[in-house]
Scaffold this motif. Structure first.
Motif, PDB file in Angstrom:
ATOM      1  N   ARG A  26     -18.033  17.162  -2.829  1.00 32.68           N
ATOM      2  CA  ARG A  26     -18.082  18.175  -1.694  1.00 32.68           C
ATOM      3  C   ARG A  26     -19.146  18.198  -0.921  1.00 32.68           C
ATOM      4  NH1 ARG A  26     -16.386  21.333  -5.482  1.00 32.68           N
ATOM      5  NH2 ARG A  26     -16.685  20.709  -7.801  1.00 32.68           N
ATOM      6  N   TYR A  27     -18.405  18.425   1.043  1.00 29.92           N
ATOM      7  CA  TYR A  27     -19.034  18.465   1.458  1.00 29.92           C
ATOM      8  C   TYR A  27     -18.397  19.504   2.670  1.00 29.92           C
ATOM      9  CZ  TYR A  27     -21.418  17.308   5.845  1.00 29.92           C
ATOM     10  OH  TYR A  27     -22.430  17.263   7.189  1.00 29.92           O
ATOM     11  N   LYS A  28     -18.679  20.428   3.041  1.00 33.58           N
ATOM     12  CA  LYS A  28     -18.233  21.249   4.111  1.00 33.58           C
ATOM     13  C   LYS A  28     -17.066  21.862   3.850  1.00 33.58           C
ATOM     14  CE  LYS A  28     -20.724  20.524   8.322  1.00 33.58           C
ATOM     15  NZ  LYS A  28     -20.537  20.697  10.293  1.00 33.58           N
ATOM     16  N   GLY A  29     -17.046  22.204   2.190  1.00 32.69           N
ATOM     17  CA  GLY A  29     -15.457  22.759   2.186  1.00 32.69           C
ATOM     18  C   GLY A  29     -14.379  22.468   1.922  1.00 32.69           C
ATOM     19  N   ASN A  44     -13.427  18.499  -0.374  1.00 38.10           N
ATOM     20  CA  ASN A  44     -14.192  17.546  -1.846  1.00 38.10           C
ATOM     21  C   ASN A  44     -13.068  16.144  -1.974  1.00 38.10           C
ATOM     22  OD1 ASN A  44     -14.656  19.856  -3.023  1.00 38.10           O
ATOM     23  ND2 ASN A  44     -13.212  20.792  -3.430  1.00 38.10           N
ATOM     24  N   PHE A  45     -13.512  15.529  -2.318  1.00 44.16           N
ATOM     25  CA  PHE A  45     -13.319  13.752  -2.086  1.00 44.16           C
ATOM     26  C   PHE A  45     -13.180  13.798  -3.739  1.00 44.16           C
ATOM     27  CE2 PHE A  45     -14.825  15.305   1.796  1.00 44.16           C
ATOM     28  CZ  PHE A  45     -13.866  14.799   2.357  1.00 44.16           C
ATOM     29  N   TYR A  46     -12.365  13.143  -4.432  1.00 45.16           N
ATOM     30  CA  TYR A  46     -11.369  12.799  -5.301  1.00 45.16           C
ATOM     31  C   TYR A  46     -11.371  11.247  -5.361  1.00 45.16           C
ATOM     32  CZ  TYR A  46     -11.652  17.802  -6.193  1.00 45.16           C
ATOM     33  OH  TYR A  46     -11.501  19.066  -6.348  1.00 45.16           O
ATOM     34  N   ALA A  60      -8.393  13.687  -0.132  1.00 44.79           N
ATOM     35  CA  ALA A  60      -9.291  14.381   0.385  1.00 44.79           C
ATOM     36  C   ALA A  60      -8.510  16.141  -0.065  1.00 44.79           C
ATOM     37  CB  ALA A  60      -9.847  14.019   1.730  1.00 44.79           C
ATOM     38  N   ALA A  61      -9.115  16.762   0.324  1.00 43.18           N
ATOM     39  CA  ALA A  61      -8.950  18.732  -0.139  1.00 43.18           C
ATOM     40  C   ALA A  61      -9.514  19.287   0.522  1.00 43.18           C
ATOM     41  CB  ALA A  61      -7.998  18.730  -1.839  1.00 43.18           C
ATOM     42  N   ARG A  62      -8.468  20.689   0.699  1.00 44.00           N
ATOM     43  CA  ARG A  62      -9.035  21.753   1.206  1.00 44.00           C
ATOM     44  C   ARG A  62      -8.717  22.555   0.594  1.00 44.00           C
ATOM     45  NH1 ARG A  62     -12.813  21.503   5.972  1.00 44.00           N
ATOM     46  NH2 ARG A  62     -12.446  23.594   6.233  1.00 44.00           N
TER      47      ARG A  62
END
Lengths: 262, 468
Positions: B255-258, B260-262, B396-398
């Protein structure tokens, strides 16, 4: 003692419990019911030990394949029954419930279910496995008890017995519904978000748990707001349990999706 | 008038029940028809019907106009039902009218009447004390020779269903926000590669991608080994500066600055032709040395005969930098427990060797070769570098709607707790004085846990009967 010995011992105790409860059904002697209840308690204790041994041996939660989850579901059903019987004194549901438990355990022991504990695939390596599956299956176990009391409601003609079964059904749903909501939907969404990156993906298992939830929501609304009781309530509870059963079992074998583990 | 009839329509419980049934049935349909497949697949599966299914949007049912309309009606129904019932509920909870008639209390299921040998103020004080002792909040209204008490506890229980409904609305709102403002994309990263993250002011670099297996026996094919973990070691870069490193694994997103990386997937670029071209044959085993012939499928005349010891690296081709190692030799190959290769005897009944071929230090292919079954030999392109370049696919998801979903879940669980396990109990009492004695009539109301309430009510009344 190893897991399979303990599991077999629990199986024998459950069969004895079902036997004594069935005898109680015909003899109407409370002593026979008490023996049945004692056997169920003993079976649950041995079964608990079996689950603990399996957890220690495999190093992960004891519900990662169909054998394990059937074993856990039967454990949860006995637990739900013991709690309900302790609170509402309804030994009459014992014979039917214990027969279902014996059926579940027999299915788990059948050669159809591979028993070997396999290492966890990456998607299942999470503490949410414990929270999501155990709470959901416990909720479903209470639905199973409600299912039996609903059938007994429909089968009996004695008005006093009918009222008792109707009230116990409701109490089971009152326990099962929050548990199912928490374990199945809430914990499921949190875990899906963590593992797959999305809290909801309309996977068949997700949809079927939503359907189950909607059916029990229907049960509560018709009952509390519209005052439906008795027969119609019992039928909705029956449908709700069948939906839960399909969510648990049918989806895996009949529909394909993300939830392909168990 | 029209507004009123719309409100009436949406506040009806019958509509709620109809919608619950409709949503359940529609959802069932969506699990029977596979969702989001190609036109060809539907045509093959349903023939004539497929056009009809597409027109009714049954092929993406959960995002269809009619399903979303059902959900919209459901949301409106909840809003109207909750709002129209909320005001009277608030008044009932926080500004109740303290009113009661003895004759109305006496028709209740839970009721009692008794005479106290005491004047009204004294009898009332005793009752109030008993009620407060049992944690009831007591309100009263008095007139000459007459007093009315309204005692209640766990009043928040009546708002349980409102919490659940509010939670559902918040979740639906979260779903709308996710659908409109959510964004997800897949980043395909090779080791060392940097990519800017879409809709973010930073980039991400894949430092290393590793596959861990439960069984580290190299004698097994990758397909036979069970994956323990896929690990993408990544570094977050902001304006070229390294700000964060993280191992992304399944169940362990970054998680970084809103954002998310899966860990989503992985793979290998197609291997260079020469590397998969190599073929090996095991010829003989004598005096502790193996004779292995190396061939190239594309060059029929190519043949190199090598004599090597198990475990020893031998140069195959100096110019190409190729070398091989026979990692293991089994004279009587058999697959034992857990599909693990082992030897049944010391006799050369089924000689087999596990061979790894390298270009420089990079393993390119590996596999078992069998003396008796040359055709059975299968070399696998190695997963490590040298064959195809490995890459990791990171999603990558926001999703700005997520926090609404969790807030909704909390509201629902709180509401279920209140509705089922925080039952509101209410006791009303009418006290009337006659000849310095007090006549007391009390009645109790509980929507849930009636047995426990009855017991408490009876205990309270019994305590009043006891002479002091």
């Amino acid at each position: 003692m190893n897991e399979s010995t303990l599991f077999t011992l629990a199986f024998i105790l459950y069969i004895l419990s079902a036997f004594f409860y069935l005898a109680f059904l015909f003899s109407k002697k409370m002593g026979t019911a008490r023996t049945g209840s004692l056997m169920a308690w003993a079976g649950l204790a041995v079964h608990t030990a079996a689950l603990i041994v399996r957890t220690i041996e495999s190093g992960h939660a004891p519900f990662t394949n169909m054998y394990e989850s059937l074993s856990f579901l039967s454990w949860a059903s006995v637990l739900a029954f013991i709690i309900i019987d302790f609170k509402f004194k309804v030994p009459r549901i014992g014979p039917y419930l214990m027969l279902i438990v014996v059926g579940l355990v027999a299915l788990a022991s059948s050669p159809l279910m591979p028993k070997a504990a396999t290492p966890l695939v990456p998607a299942l390596q999470s503490y949410w496995l414990w929270l999501h599956v155990s709470v959901t299956l416990l909720g479903e176990a209470f639905f199973a008890v409600a299912f039996i009391t609903s059938i007994m409601y429909l089968a009996t003609t004695d008005p006093a017995k009918k009222e008792r079964m109707d009230s116990v059904s409701y109490r089971c749903v009152a326990v099962g519904f929050p548990l199912f909501t928490l374990g199945g939907l809430v914990f499921g969404m949190v875990w899906a978000y963590k593992a797959w990156g999305t809290f909801w993906s309309w996977d068949p298992k997700e949809v079927w748990s939503l359907i189950t939830w909607l059916v029990f929501a229907l049960y509560l609304h018709t009952r509390i707001v519209m005052g439906w009781k008795g027969k119609r309530s019992a039928i909705i509870a029956l449908v709700g349990f069948l939906a839960a059963l399909f969510t648990y079992f049918g989806v895996n074998y009949l529909l394909s999706g993300l939830h392909s583990y168990a | 008038m029209r507004m009123k009839s719309i409100i009436k329509f949406f506040s009806s419980v019958k509509l709620a029940i109809g919608l619950l049934i409709a949503l359940a049935l529609a959802s069932v349909l969506g699990t029977l028809i596979p969702q989001g497949r190609t036109v060809e697949e539907y045509a093959a599966r349903y023939g004539q019907l497929s056009g009809f299914f597409t027109r009714l949007q049954l092929t993406h049912l959960y995002h269809s106009v009619w399903y979303l309309t059902l959900l919209g009606f459901f949301a409106l129904n909840i809003v109207v039902c909750t709002l129209t019932r909320l005001d009277p509920k608030f008044r009932r909870a926080f500004h109740p009218r303290v009113q009661a008639e003895a004759k109305n209390l006496l028709v209740l299921k839970i009721k009692d009447r008794l005479k106290k040998n005491a004047p009204l103020p004294e009898a009332k004080a005793e009752l109030v004390k008993a009620l407060r002792g049992a944690r009831y909040r007591v309100r009263e209204s008095s007139a000459a020779g007459r007093a009315i008490l309204l005692a209640r506890k766990k009043i928040w229980g009546i708002f349980g269903s409102d919490f659940v409904h509010a939670g559902l609305l918040v979740i639906i709102a979260g779903g709308i926000v996710s659908g409109l403002a959510g964004f997800r994309t897949e980043l395909k990263l090779h080791e060392g590669e940097v990519q800017t993250v879409p809709r973010a002011d930073f980039s991400i670099r894949l430092d290393k991608f590793t596959t861990l297996y439960y069984d580290e026996d190299p004698g097994l094919n990758p397909e036979q080994r069970q994956v323990k973990s896929w690990i993408s070691a990544v570094t977050v870069l902001e304006n070229g500066r390294e700000v964060r490193t993280h191992n992304i694994e399944v169940n362990h997103p970054l998680r970084y600055k809103g954002s998310n990386f899966y860990q989503s997937s992985y793979g290998f670029d197609p291997a260079p032709a020469a590397t998969v071209d190599l073929a090996f044959e095991l010829k003989t085993f004598e005096g502790g040395r193996l004779e292995i012939w190396a061939k190239k499928k594309s060059v029929p005349s190519y043949l190199k005969k090598l004599s090597l010891k198990a475990g020893e690296r031998t140069i195959l081709d100096e110019t190409e930098g190729l070398s091989i190692i026979a990692i293991r030799y089994l004279p009587d190959f058999v697959l034992g427990e857990g599909n693990k290769p082992e030897t049944r005897s010391a006799q050369p009944n089924n000689p087999a060797a596990f061979i790894e071929a390298y270009r420089g230090e990079d393993q390119i292919v590996s596999g078992w070769v069998f003396a008796n079954f040359p055709d059975f030999t299968q070399m696998h392109a190695s997963s490590s570098a040298g064959g195809g370049q490995p890459f990791s696919v990171i999603e990558a998801a926001r999703d700005p709607g997520t926090w609404l979903i969790w807030a909704g879940c909390v509201l629902i669980m709180a509401g279920l707790g209140l509705a089922f396990y925080w039952p509101t109990w209410e006791i009303k009492a009418v006290l009337e004085e006659a000849q310095s004695k007090t006549e007391l009539v009390a009645g109790g109301l509980a929507t849930k846990s009636r047995e426990a309430f009855t017991a408490e009510f009876e205990k309270l009344m019994a305590s009043l009967r006891r002479p002091k």
